[in-house]
Design a protein around this motif. Structure first.
Motif, PDB file in Angstrom:
ATOM      1  N   PRO A 192       0.831  -1.211   0.000  1.00  0.00           N
ATOM      2  CA  PRO A 192       0.000   0.000   0.000  1.00  0.00           C
ATOM      3  C   PRO A 192       0.859   1.251   0.000  1.00  0.00           C
ATOM      4  O   PRO A 192       1.948   1.279   0.576  1.00  0.00           O
ATOM      5  CB  PRO A 192      -0.805  -0.134   1.300  1.00  0.00           C
ATOM      6  CG  PRO A 192       0.006  -1.029   2.169  1.00  0.00           C
ATOM      7  CD  PRO A 192       0.717  -1.971   1.248  1.00  0.00           C
ATOM      8  N   ASN A 193       0.339   2.276  -0.695  1.00  0.00           N
ATOM      9  CA  ASN A 193       1.083   3.526  -0.737  1.00  0.00           C
ATOM     10  C   ASN A 193       0.903   4.297   0.568  1.00  0.00           C
ATOM     11  O   ASN A 193       0.177   3.875   1.469  1.00  0.00           O
ATOM     12  CB  ASN A 193       0.657   4.372  -1.940  1.00  0.00           C
ATOM     13  CG  ASN A 193      -0.840   4.635  -1.930  1.00  0.00           C
ATOM     14  OD1 ASN A 193      -1.456   4.703  -0.861  1.00  0.00           O
ATOM     15  ND2 ASN A 193      -1.424   4.778  -3.118  1.00  0.00           N
ATOM     16  N   LEU A 194       1.561   5.441   0.658  1.00  0.00           N
ATOM     17  CA  LEU A 194       1.570   6.207   1.903  1.00  0.00           C
ATOM     18  C   LEU A 194       0.174   6.721   2.249  1.00  0.00           C
ATOM     19  O   LEU A 194      -0.218   6.728   3.425  1.00  0.00           O
ATOM     20  CB  LEU A 194       2.560   7.368   1.787  1.00  0.00           C
ATOM     21  CG  LEU A 194       2.806   8.170   3.069  1.00  0.00           C
ATOM     22  CD1 LEU A 194       3.322   7.266   4.183  1.00  0.00           C
ATOM     23  CD2 LEU A 194       3.799   9.295   2.802  1.00  0.00           C
ATOM     24  N   ILE A 235      -1.882   6.002   5.695  1.00  0.00           N
ATOM     25  CA  ILE A 235      -2.415   7.070   6.548  1.00  0.00           C
ATOM     26  C   ILE A 235      -3.890   6.826   6.835  1.00  0.00           C
ATOM     27  O   ILE A 235      -4.356   7.011   7.970  1.00  0.00           O
ATOM     28  CB  ILE A 235      -2.181   8.438   5.882  1.00  0.00           C
ATOM     29  CG1 ILE A 235      -0.678   8.747   5.843  1.00  0.00           C
ATOM     30  CG2 ILE A 235      -2.927   9.534   6.628  1.00  0.00           C
ATOM     31  CD1 ILE A 235      -0.330   9.981   5.045  1.00  0.00           C
ATOM     32  N   ARG A 236      -4.660   6.393   5.837  1.00  0.00           N
ATOM     33  CA  ARG A 236      -6.080   6.086   6.066  1.00  0.00           C
ATOM     34  C   ARG A 236      -6.248   4.906   7.022  1.00  0.00           C
ATOM     35  O   ARG A 236      -7.241   4.823   7.757  1.00  0.00           O
ATOM     36  CB  ARG A 236      -6.775   5.795   4.733  1.00  0.00           C
ATOM     37  CG  ARG A 236      -7.030   7.041   3.886  1.00  0.00           C
ATOM     38  CD  ARG A 236      -7.995   6.739   2.760  1.00  0.00           C
ATOM     39  NE  ARG A 236      -7.426   5.813   1.784  1.00  0.00           N
ATOM     40  CZ  ARG A 236      -6.733   6.165   0.712  1.00  0.00           C
ATOM     41  NH1 ARG A 236      -6.515   7.452   0.458  1.00  0.00           N
ATOM     42  NH2 ARG A 236      -6.252   5.261  -0.116  1.00  0.00           N
ATOM     43  N   GLN A 237      -5.268   3.993   7.043  1.00  0.00           N
ATOM     44  CA  GLN A 237      -5.334   2.853   7.954  1.00  0.00           C
ATOM     45  C   GLN A 237      -4.896   3.212   9.371  1.00  0.00           C
ATOM     46  O   GLN A 237      -4.996   2.380  10.268  1.00  0.00           O
ATOM     47  CB  GLN A 237      -4.458   1.710   7.421  1.00  0.00           C
ATOM     48  CG  GLN A 237      -4.976   1.109   6.127  1.00  0.00           C
ATOM     49  CD  GLN A 237      -4.035   0.074   5.544  1.00  0.00           C
ATOM     50  OE1 GLN A 237      -3.060  -0.327   6.201  1.00  0.00           O
ATOM     51  NE2 GLN A 237      -4.306  -0.365   4.325  1.00  0.00           N
ATOM     52  N   GLY A 238      -4.426   4.455   9.577  1.00  0.00           N
ATOM     53  CA  GLY A 238      -4.092   4.892  10.932  1.00  0.00           C
ATOM     54  C   GLY A 238      -2.639   5.169  11.176  1.00  0.00           C
ATOM     55  O   GLY A 238      -2.207   5.242  12.340  1.00  0.00           O
ATOM     56  N   LEU A 296       7.131   6.248  13.739  1.00  0.00           N
ATOM     57  CA  LEU A 296       5.876   5.989  13.045  1.00  0.00           C
ATOM     58  C   LEU A 296       5.235   4.734  13.606  1.00  0.00           C
ATOM     59  O   LEU A 296       5.922   3.763  13.950  1.00  0.00           O
ATOM     60  CB  LEU A 296       6.111   5.820  11.535  1.00  0.00           C
ATOM     61  CG  LEU A 296       6.763   7.003  10.812  1.00  0.00           C
ATOM     62  CD1 LEU A 296       6.974   6.657   9.342  1.00  0.00           C
ATOM     63  CD2 LEU A 296       5.925   8.261  10.949  1.00  0.00           C
ATOM     64  N   ASP A 297       3.904   4.736  13.689  1.00  0.00           N
ATOM     65  CA  ASP A 297       3.167   3.555  14.146  1.00  0.00           C
ATOM     66  C   ASP A 297       1.700   3.763  13.796  1.00  0.00           C
ATOM     67  O   ASP A 297       1.262   4.872  13.464  1.00  0.00           O
ATOM     68  CB  ASP A 297       3.320   3.349  15.653  1.00  0.00           C
ATOM     69  CG  ASP A 297       3.085   1.889  16.042  1.00  0.00           C
ATOM     70  OD1 ASP A 297       2.542   1.139  15.207  1.00  0.00           O
ATOM     71  OD2 ASP A 297       3.448   1.515  17.174  1.00  0.00           O
ATOM     72  N   PHE A 298       0.944   2.674  13.875  1.00  0.00           N
ATOM     73  CA  PHE A 298      -0.483   2.742  13.571  1.00  0.00           C
ATOM     74  C   PHE A 298      -1.253   3.078  14.846  1.00  0.00           C
ATOM     75  O   PHE A 298      -1.080   2.443  15.889  1.00  0.00           O
ATOM     76  CB  PHE A 298      -0.987   1.425  12.991  1.00  0.00           C
ATOM     77  CG  PHE A 298      -0.517   1.169  11.584  1.00  0.00           C
ATOM     78  CD1 PHE A 298      -1.143   1.787  10.514  1.00  0.00           C
ATOM     79  CD2 PHE A 298       0.561   0.344  11.345  1.00  0.00           C
ATOM     80  CE1 PHE A 298      -0.703   1.567   9.212  1.00  0.00           C
ATOM     81  CE2 PHE A 298       1.009   0.110  10.049  1.00  0.00           C
ATOM     82  CZ  PHE A 298       0.377   0.724   8.980  1.00  0.00           C
ATOM     83  N   GLU A 302       1.145  14.520   3.730  1.00  0.00           N
ATOM     84  CA  GLU A 302       1.318  14.803   5.154  1.00  0.00           C
ATOM     85  C   GLU A 302       0.945  13.589   5.992  1.00  0.00           C
ATOM     86  O   GLU A 302      -0.125  12.992   5.808  1.00  0.00           O
ATOM     87  CB  GLU A 302       0.474  16.001   5.586  1.00  0.00           C
ATOM     88  CG  GLU A 302       0.642  16.338   7.065  1.00  0.00           C
ATOM     89  CD  GLU A 302      -0.240  17.487   7.518  1.00  0.00           C
ATOM     90  OE1 GLU A 302      -0.194  17.828   8.724  1.00  0.00           O
ATOM     91  OE2 GLU A 302      -0.987  18.029   6.674  1.00  0.00           O
ATOM     92  N   ILE A 303       1.841  13.219   6.883  1.00  0.00           N
ATOM     93  CA  ILE A 303       1.562  12.158   7.852  1.00  0.00           C
ATOM     94  C   ILE A 303       1.065  12.827   9.129  1.00  0.00           C
ATOM     95  O   ILE A 303       1.792  13.633   9.727  1.00  0.00           O
ATOM     96  CB  ILE A 303       2.815  11.317   8.140  1.00  0.00           C
ATOM     97  CG1 ILE A 303       3.331  10.665   6.851  1.00  0.00           C
ATOM     98  CG2 ILE A 303       2.524  10.258   9.199  1.00  0.00           C
ATOM     99  CD1 ILE A 303       4.629   9.904   7.042  1.00  0.00           C
ATOM    100  N   PRO A 304      -0.164  12.548   9.574  1.00  0.00           N
ATOM    101  CA  PRO A 304      -0.675  13.180  10.803  1.00  0.00           C
ATOM    102  C   PRO A 304       0.202  12.829  11.996  1.00  0.00           C
ATOM    103  O   PRO A 304       0.807  11.749  12.066  1.00  0.00           O
ATOM    104  CB  PRO A 304      -2.093  12.612  10.942  1.00  0.00           C
ATOM    105  CG  PRO A 304      -2.454  12.129   9.571  1.00  0.00           C
ATOM    106  CD  PRO A 304      -1.173  11.678   8.938  1.00  0.00           C
ATOM    107  N   THR A 305       0.262  13.732  12.919  1.00  0.00           N
ATOM    108  CA  THR A 305       1.087  13.542  14.110  1.00  0.00           C
ATOM    109  C   THR A 305       0.210  13.356  15.343  1.00  0.00           C
ATOM    110  O   THR A 305      -0.976  13.682  15.345  1.00  0.00           O
ATOM    111  CB  THR A 305       2.016  14.748  14.329  1.00  0.00           C
ATOM    112  OG1 THR A 305       1.210  15.927  14.509  1.00  0.00           O
ATOM    113  CG2 THR A 305       2.939  14.934  13.144  1.00  0.00           C
TER     114      THR A 305
END
Length: 319
Positions: free
Chosen positions: A101-103, A107-110, A129-131, A148-151
């Motif tokens: 899966p792409n980035l 991100i949608r998976q958490g 990084l982690d789910f 953007e990766i949410p923080t």
């Protein structure tokens, strides 16, 4: 000429070794597939610098490329975008039939990122990084120009924020007030405690004297109390004997009284039978009473005749 060629070969070999070392031991991988992303933090980023590792559960999957400050003069608020480069080729799928899966899908998976302290000694930090699907995804489209990766807030940051939110000034004032109260109490105890101890000592001595006097009085009265108890015991025994003897006499009296009551009951029954209208005894008694009344009437008449004629006593009544 040979010397220049030797120097050129030496410089070229050193440059090659430097590039090889940078490729092998550094974060530069010219032939690896990479993915660019950004994480936007709203807080301090001490210890984070270019080249800081990006890890997923402790495994390095990338590095920090750039750390900048995004300042908004209107709101006077500052954000810290951290640009990272990740190598998806380091991720191996368990089932090769599925695609990686792409980035955006991760991100949608958490997928979430947080900044943690890497070393307490050097003070360096890293991106972990982690789910965490339960953490809401907050994006900053005005700041982030790449994916953007949410923080999320790290545990150390949460503890730091909690410590910052503590009312330290109020706690200090309360501590000072408490210490002042303790000092006043200590001074008061230092002043009043000796008199209190003396009073307690005197009360203890008085109580000891009272206990001794009570013990002596009990010792003196013990023979008299013993004699009194023996007298009471003898009196109780005598009373018990008297009650036993009088009990037998009382039983005999009650039995006699019971027999007398039974005899009286029988007499009343006989008297009731005699006074009954249909009783023969009553009929005979009534006849006897009539005869007695007739005899009395005749006697009264004879007495009247004798009163008028006393000679009747000598001659008798002529027919």
């Amino acid at each position: 000429m040979n010397r220049q060629a030797l120097v050129g070969a030496f410089v070229l070999g050193g440059t090659g070794l430097l590039v090889a070392a940078f490729v092998l031991f550094g974060n530069f991988h010219p032939f690896a597939r990479t993915t660019k992303a950004v994480l936007v933090f709203h807080g301090a980023s001490s210890g984070l610098a270019v080249g800081s590792p990006v890890t997923f559960r402790g495994v390095q999957v990338g590095a920090v490329d750039r750390v900048v400050i995004e300042y908004n003069p209107v709101t006077k608020d500052a954000y810290i975008p951290v640009y990272v480069t990740m190598r998806p080729d380091d991720i191996i799928l368990t089932n090769s039939s599925h695609r990686l899966p792409n980035l955006e899908e991760l991100i949608r998976q958490g997928l979430r990122g947080e900044m943690n302290l890497k070393s307490f000694v050097t003070g360096t930090s890293e991106i972990d990084l982690d789910f965490s699907p339960s953490t809401p995804a907050v994006f900053h489209p005005d700041i982030a120009h790449v994916t953007e990766i949410p923080t999320r807030q790290s545990t150390i940051a949460a503890m730091t924020q909690s410590l910052q939110d503590l009312p330290l000034k109020q706690i200090g004032e309360n501590a000072d007030a408490t210490l002042a109260s303790v000092r006043q109490l200590s001074d008061k105890l230092d002043k009043d405690l000796p008199a209190l101890i003396q009073s307690i000592r005197e009360t203890s001595d008085h109580s000891r004297d009272m206990v001794d006097a009570t013990r002596k009085a009990i010792t003196d009265f013990e023979p008299a109390i013993t004699r009194t108890l023996l007298s009471v015991d003898r009196l109780a025994n005598a009373g018990t004997s008297q009650l036993d003897a009088r009990g037998r006499e009382l039983h005999a009296v009650l039995q006699s009284s019971n027999e007398a009551v039974q005899q009286a009951t029988k007499s009343l029954a006989n008297l009731e039978n005699m006074t009954s209208p249909r009783s023969a005894d009553r009929t005979n008694l009534e006849a006897s009473l009539r005869d007695i009344a007739a005899a009395a009437s005749a006697l009264r008449g004879f007495a009247t005749d004798v009163e008028h004629n006393p000679q009747l006593l000598l001659t008798g009544r002529r027919q």
